[in-house]
Design an enzyme around this catalytic site. Structure first.
Site, PDB file in Angstrom:
ATOM      1  N   ARG A 104       0.812  -1.046   0.092  1.00  0.00           N
ATOM      2  CA  ARG A 104       0.080   0.041  -0.158  1.00  0.00           C
ATOM      3  C   ARG A 104       1.061   1.170  -0.020  1.00  0.00           C
ATOM      4  NH1 ARG A 104      -5.397   1.588   3.466  1.00  0.00           N
ATOM      5  NH2 ARG A 104      -6.122   0.217   1.777  1.00  0.00           N
ATOM      6  N   HIS A 131      -7.233   0.759  -6.352  1.00  0.00           N
ATOM      7  CA  HIS A 131      -7.466  -0.022  -5.467  1.00  0.00           C
ATOM      8  C   HIS A 131      -8.199  -1.586  -5.823  1.00  0.00           C
ATOM      9  CE1 HIS A 131      -7.983  -1.219  -1.373  1.00  0.00           C
ATOM     10  NE2 HIS A 131      -8.765  -0.474  -0.798  1.00  0.00           N
ATOM     11  N   GLN A 134     -10.291  -3.746  -3.177  1.00  0.00           N
ATOM     12  CA  GLN A 134     -11.537  -3.758  -2.843  1.00  0.00           C
ATOM     13  C   GLN A 134     -12.704  -4.186  -3.937  1.00  0.00           C
ATOM     14  OE1 GLN A 134     -12.135  -1.723   0.220  1.00  0.00           O
ATOM     15  NE2 GLN A 134     -14.153  -2.569  -0.256  1.00  0.00           N
ATOM     16  N   ASP A 219     -17.118   7.235  -1.954  1.00  0.00           N
ATOM     17  CA  ASP A 219     -15.875   7.113  -1.164  1.00  0.00           C
ATOM     18  C   ASP A 219     -15.573   8.360  -0.508  1.00  0.00           C
ATOM     19  OD1 ASP A 219     -13.385   6.392  -0.114  1.00  0.00           O
ATOM     20  OD2 ASP A 219     -12.144   6.391  -2.273  1.00  0.00           O
ATOM     21  N   CYS A 259     -16.157   1.745   0.243  1.00  0.00           N
ATOM     22  CA  CYS A 259     -15.027   1.053   0.840  1.00  0.00           C
ATOM     23  C   CYS A 259     -14.674   1.136   2.124  1.00  0.00           C
ATOM     24  CB  CYS A 259     -13.876   1.261  -0.150  1.00  0.00           C
ATOM     25  SG  CYS A 259     -13.236   2.858  -0.179  1.00  0.00           S
ATOM     26  N   ARG A 287     -13.399  -8.366   2.260  1.00  0.00           N
ATOM     27  CA  ARG A 287     -12.260  -8.031   1.747  1.00  0.00           C
ATOM     28  C   ARG A 287     -11.397  -9.536   2.310  1.00  0.00           C
ATOM     29  NH1 ARG A 287      -9.891  -2.947   1.533  1.00  0.00           N
ATOM     30  NH2 ARG A 287      -8.219  -4.217   0.981  1.00  0.00           N
TER      31      ARG A 287
HETATM   32  N1  NVA Z   1      -9.929   6.816  -1.747  1.00  0.00           N
HETATM   33  C1  NVA Z   1      -9.544   6.443  -0.380  1.00  0.00           C
HETATM   34  C2  NVA Z   1      -9.623   4.844  -0.286  1.00  0.00           C
HETATM   35  C3  NVA Z   1      -9.413   4.446   1.115  1.00  0.00           C
HETATM   36  C4  NVA Z   1      -9.467   3.015   1.220  1.00  0.00           C
HETATM   37  C5  NVA Z   1      -8.109   6.597  -0.146  1.00  0.00           C
HETATM   38  O1  NVA Z   1      -7.107   6.632  -0.978  1.00  0.00           O
HETATM   39  O2  NVA Z   1      -7.714   7.241   0.937  1.00  0.00           O
HETATM   40  N1   CP Z   2     -11.377   0.044   2.365  1.00  0.00           N
HETATM   41  C1   CP Z   2      -9.878   0.025   2.902  1.00  0.00           C
HETATM   42  O1   CP Z   2      -8.962  -0.377   2.182  1.00  0.00           O
HETATM   43  O2   CP Z   2      -9.944   0.302   4.102  1.00  0.00           O
HETATM   44  P1   CP Z   2      -8.436   0.419   4.814  1.00  0.00           P
HETATM   45  O3   CP Z   2      -7.881   1.788   4.340  1.00  0.00           O
HETATM   46  O4   CP Z   2      -8.905   0.486   6.369  1.00  0.00           O
HETATM   47  O5   CP Z   2      -7.441  -0.712   4.713  1.00  0.00           O
END
Ligand code: NVA
Ligand code: CP
Length: 302
Positions: A104, A131, A134, A219, A259, A287
């Site tokens: 990540r 992502h 997800q 989101d 998500c 997930r």
């Molecule tokens: N768009 C959000 C998704 C979090 C799971 C981010 O990148 O923070």
């Molecule tokens: N939806 C998701 O990826 O959640 P986290 O940021 O908690 O991993």
């Protein structure tokens, strides 16, 4: 054998994605029945986190335990990656000792570079651009509640961000129509939209975009790394909130997904996210099951 990676949904064929979805449903049933299934015994997944996470960390770590393997949490704060060791060198070294790597991070090029220099599968657990993990969970959740998503209409409300981009990829891979309601200036990558233009359209008006839709998804307005834009974004996204009025435009069987983490009162009202058509808790739990199917697909000895 060539190593397979999962950096975007396009790394797998539609048939493989379908296979993983059905396997996720199967693994979930096995888990609930208390069945022990350990195809990844003695295998280790390295999990590199350069951004925060609740669901992703817990699902991958628990998933590896349930599959009989081990997960190694590596934060950039306390590895040499965070002190500037080249990605190429890190990929070579880490992949020489583990069986899979989940990352990540910020720039998508970081995961592509990692993949180029890794001898084991790389899984994208969120970049600024995509992502895909997800989407595995979202598609499994839709299937469980409403059957096949093929030919259905999905409405994305909000930012043209990493999740939106993965929905664009999903429109082609899972064969549905996607309407994106986003304010001007917050469009998704137009090259990506154009590459999927037979299934994807931008509709500026949220109510219009939601009309007769089968799935409404949103989101956060400010993603990780955009915290300082929060105030500016609250103004820009004011008419891109999923509320009761938006849900009423959709089909009466329409589901709501997010998500998570969610901000009630911003991108979604409490009334919508806590209602019965909201499947966000199943989506979060899936997930675990969907990614177990992915880990098995990428890492189990065939
Ligand atoms: N768009 C959000 C998704 C979090 C799971 C981010 O990148 O923070
Ligand atoms: N939806 C998701 O990826 O959640 P986290 O940021 O908690 O991993």
């Amino acid at each position: 054998m060539t190593v397979r990676h999962f950096l975007t949904l396009q790394d797998l064929t539609p048939a493989e994605l379908k296979q993983i979805m059905h396997r996720g449903i199967e693994l979930k049933a096995m888990q609930k029945a208390g069945e022990i299934f350990e195809p990844l015994k003695n295998q280790t997944l390295a999990m590199i986190f350069e951004k925060s996470s609740t669901r992703t960390r817990i699902s991958f770590e628990t998933g590896m335990t349930q599959l009989g393997g081990h997960a190694l949490f590596l934060s950039s704060r306390d590895t040499q990656l965070g002190r500037g060791e080249p990605i190429e060198d890190s990929a070579r070294v880490i992949s020489s000792m583990v069986d899979g790597i989940m990352i990540r991070t910020f720039g998508h090029e970081i995961v592509t570079t990692f993949a180029q220099h890794s001898s084991v599968p790389i899984i994208n657990a969120l970049t600024d651009d995509f992502h895909p993990c997800q989407l595995l969970a979202d598609m499994q959740t839709y299937q469980e509640h409403r059957g096949s998503i093929q030919g259905k209409t999905v409405t994305w409300v909000g930012d043209g961000n990493n999740m939106c981009h993965s929905y664009i990829n999903a429109a082609t891979q899972y064969d549905f129509n996607l309407r994106i309601a986003c304010p001007e200036g917050y469009d998704p990558n137009m090259e990506l939209v154009n590459a999927h233009k037979d299934r994807v359209e931008i509709v500026r008006n949220t109510l219009e975009a939601a009309e007769n839709s089968d799935l409404i998804v949103t989101d956060v307005w400010a993603s990780m790394g955009q915290e300082e834009e929060q105030k500016l974004r609250e103004k820009a996204f004011a008419s891109y909130q999923v509320n009761q009025q938006v849900m009423q435009q959709a089909d009466k069987e329409a589901l709501f997904m997010h998500c998570l983490p969610a901000h009630r009162g911003e991108e979604v009202t409490a009334e919508v996210i806590d209602a019965k058509d909201s499947v966000v808790w199943d989506e979060a739990e899936n997930r675990l099951h969907a990614q177990k199917a992915l880990l098995e697909f990428l890492m189990a000895q065939k």
